[in-house]
Design a protein around this motif. Structure first.
Motif, mmCIF file in Angstrom:
data_model
loop_
_atom_site.group_PDB
_atom_site.id
_atom_site.type_symbol
_atom_site.label_atom_id
_atom_site.label_comp_id
_atom_site.label_asym_id
_atom_site.label_seq_id
_atom_site.Cartn_x
_atom_site.Cartn_y
_atom_site.Cartn_z
ATOM 1 N N THR A 124 -11.674 -4.393 -8.898
ATOM 2 C CA THR A 124 -12.241 -3.697 -10.040
ATOM 3 C C THR A 124 -11.138 -3.385 -11.042
ATOM 4 O O THR A 124 -9.946 -3.474 -10.718
ATOM 5 N N PRO A 125 -11.488 -3.001 -12.257
ATOM 6 C CA PRO A 125 -10.457 -2.607 -13.225
ATOM 7 C C PRO A 125 -9.596 -1.442 -12.751
ATOM 8 O O PRO A 125 -8.466 -1.267 -13.223
ATOM 9 N N ALA A 126 -10.110 -0.668 -11.812
ATOM 10 C CA ALA A 126 -9.363 0.475 -11.295
ATOM 11 C C ALA A 126 -8.511 0.134 -10.084
ATOM 12 O O ALA A 126 -7.840 1.004 -9.533
ATOM 13 N N GLY A 127 -8.537 -1.118 -9.661
ATOM 14 C CA GLY A 127 -7.746 -1.512 -8.503
ATOM 15 C C GLY A 127 -8.571 -2.272 -7.479
ATOM 16 O O GLY A 127 -9.768 -2.518 -7.667
ATOM 17 N N VAL A 128 -7.938 -2.642 -6.385
ATOM 18 C CA VAL A 128 -8.580 -3.426 -5.333
ATOM 19 C C VAL A 128 -9.217 -2.478 -4.318
ATOM 20 O O VAL A 128 -8.545 -1.602 -3.761
ATOM 21 N N PHE A 136 -1.583 -4.630 5.144
ATOM 22 C CA PHE A 136 -0.244 -4.806 5.727
ATOM 23 C C PHE A 136 0.699 -3.667 5.316
ATOM 24 O O PHE A 136 1.913 -3.830 5.307
ATOM 25 N N SER A 137 0.125 -2.508 5.019
ATOM 26 C CA SER A 137 0.944 -1.395 4.555
ATOM 27 C C SER A 137 1.881 -0.867 5.634
ATOM 28 O O SER A 137 2.895 -0.232 5.328
ATOM 29 N N GLU A 138 1.567 -1.095 6.892
ATOM 30 C CA GLU A 138 2.444 -0.645 7.974
ATOM 31 C C GLU A 138 3.487 -1.698 8.329
ATOM 32 O O GLU A 138 4.290 -1.489 9.252
ATOM 33 N N GLY A 139 3.490 -2.801 7.591
ATOM 34 C CA GLY A 139 4.437 -3.871 7.867
ATOM 35 C C GLY A 139 3.878 -4.896 8.837
ATOM 36 O O GLY A 139 2.858 -4.669 9.502
ATOM 37 N N ILE A 140 4.546 -6.035 8.910
ATOM 38 C CA ILE A 140 4.153 -7.130 9.798
ATOM 39 C C ILE A 140 5.333 -7.433 10.711
ATOM 40 O O ILE A 140 6.445 -7.683 10.241
ATOM 41 N N VAL A 279 2.347 0.435 -0.872
ATOM 42 C CA VAL A 279 1.512 0.686 -2.047
ATOM 43 C C VAL A 279 0.164 0.022 -1.790
ATOM 44 O O VAL A 279 0.088 -1.210 -1.687
ATOM 45 N N ASN A 280 -0.879 0.803 -1.699
ATOM 46 C CA ASN A 280 -2.210 0.272 -1.409
ATOM 47 C C ASN A 280 -2.939 -0.107 -2.693
ATOM 48 O O ASN A 280 -2.541 0.260 -3.796
ATOM 49 N N GLY A 281 -4.016 -0.866 -2.528
ATOM 50 C CA GLY A 281 -4.887 -1.171 -3.654
ATOM 51 C C GLY A 281 -4.381 -2.234 -4.605
ATOM 52 O O GLY A 281 -4.783 -2.266 -5.766
ATOM 53 N N THR A 282 -3.507 -3.138 -4.129
ATOM 54 C CA THR A 282 -3.013 -4.220 -4.983
ATOM 55 C C THR A 282 -3.386 -5.572 -4.378
ATOM 56 O O THR A 282 -3.762 -5.670 -3.212
ATOM 57 N N VAL A 287 8.169 -8.641 -1.264
ATOM 58 C CA VAL A 287 8.499 -8.397 0.147
ATOM 59 C C VAL A 287 9.840 -9.044 0.468
ATOM 60 O O VAL A 287 10.209 -10.056 -0.127
ATOM 61 N N ASN A 288 10.558 -8.431 1.385
ATOM 62 C CA ASN A 288 11.815 -8.992 1.879
ATOM 63 C C ASN A 288 11.631 -9.290 3.363
ATOM 64 O O ASN A 288 11.909 -8.438 4.197
#
Length: 293
Positions: A124-128, A136-140, A279-282, A287-288
């Motif tokens: 949406t225009p306000a984000g995902v 994957f906010s906690e990492g992989i 960062v959520n919602g993108t 990533v490194n």
């Protein structure tokens, strides 16, 4: 989109937003941890030099294109003897010169993203709202396997990477991709498209193979070919692996140092850690990824 293409839609429930990351179980992570024997480590990220956000007469005559624009800020500090320097960064997540992790909502096929949700419902225009970087906010953390297809030199222009190519690399390097593994592919090309050359790319045959083997994440110095090699399925890695299989993609990976280290150590498997900013919602994030041997 043809139903003959492989799909994980509904495999982990209708509300699933993790996709193939579900294949990374505790057992897979424990197996990956056993890959650490020497402590050697390699980054798979391209270095980025930010370009200044300037205007008017202060703009350099030639500014190299960068995925990151930087604005320096010097706020007033209560103690006049102290000067604080801060950055404001404008980041283009899906830039071909930036190693980044694609979220599942990044690409829609026939108006739907993983797992069959309408695009308008997810982005949406306000984000995902669904299929975002929150997955994957906690990492992989998993086992990575490098399949080096460029051991004898870069792949030729317009080469369609097949399952046969990947299996030949397994035999050559005495390694096997297993369920939950991250697949890293080297083809000897830069990720940034060159309008004067037809880049190689993964074929739908290779993506089917990834599905059969249970690949959880893909990283490589190539992705989909430009221009497309197969008009029937023009972008199999993004439209099928990402959208239908739910495999997050690490685009623009720097695999040269990794390949050199694998050759030196005589092994092509390692612990892979990919921890983007939380960062959520993108639709994706820089990533490194780090390989540890």
């Amino acid at each position: 989109m043809t139903t003959e293409l492989p799909s994980n839609w509904g495999r982990w429930g209708e509300d699933d937003e993790r996709g193939a990351l579900n294949l990374i179980t505790d057992e897979v992570r424990a197996r990956a941890a056993r890959e650490v024997r020497t402590g050697r480590w390699v980054s798979l990220a391209l270095p980025i030099e930010p370009a200044p956000i300037l205007s008017g007469p202060f703009v350099p005559a030639k500014v190299e294109e960068s995925p990151v624009q930087q604005l320096m800020v010097h706020p007033v500090h209560p103690d006049p003897s102290v000067c604080a320097s801060l950055d404001v960064l404008l980041v283009t997540n899906h830039h071909p010169r930036s190693t980044h992790l694609d979220a599942l909502a990044h690409i829609a096929g026939d108006g739907a993203v993983y797992s069959g949700r309408p695009l308008a419902e997810c982005v949406t225009p306000a984000g995902v709202r669904r299929g975002s970087s929150a997955a994957f906010s906690e990492g992989i953390v998993t086992r990575g396997v490098l399949l080096d297809l460029a051991g004898d030199g870069p792949l030729p222009e317009g080469h369609a990477v097949t399952a046969e190519d990947l299996e030949a690399a397994e035999l050559r390097d005495d390694v096997r991709v297993e369920s939950g593994d991250a697949l890293v592919v080297r083809c000897g090309w830069e990720f940034t498209p060159d309008p004067a050359r037809s880049s190689p790319g993964l074929s739908i045959d290779a993506v089917r193979w990834m599905h059969q083997r249970g690949v959880s994440v893909y990283a490589g110095d190539i992705g989909d070919a430009f221009p497309a090699l197969d008009p029937a399925v023009p972008f199999p890695l993004h439209v099928v692996a990402l959208t239908r299989l739910g495999v997050p993609l690490i685009d623009a990976a720097n695999v040269e140092d990794l390949a050199a280290t694998c050759t030196e150590l005589g092994r092509h498997s390692f612990l892979l850690v990919a921890a983007p900013p939380r960062v959520n919602g993108t639709t994706g994030l820089p990533v490194n990824p780090v390989a540890v041997f």
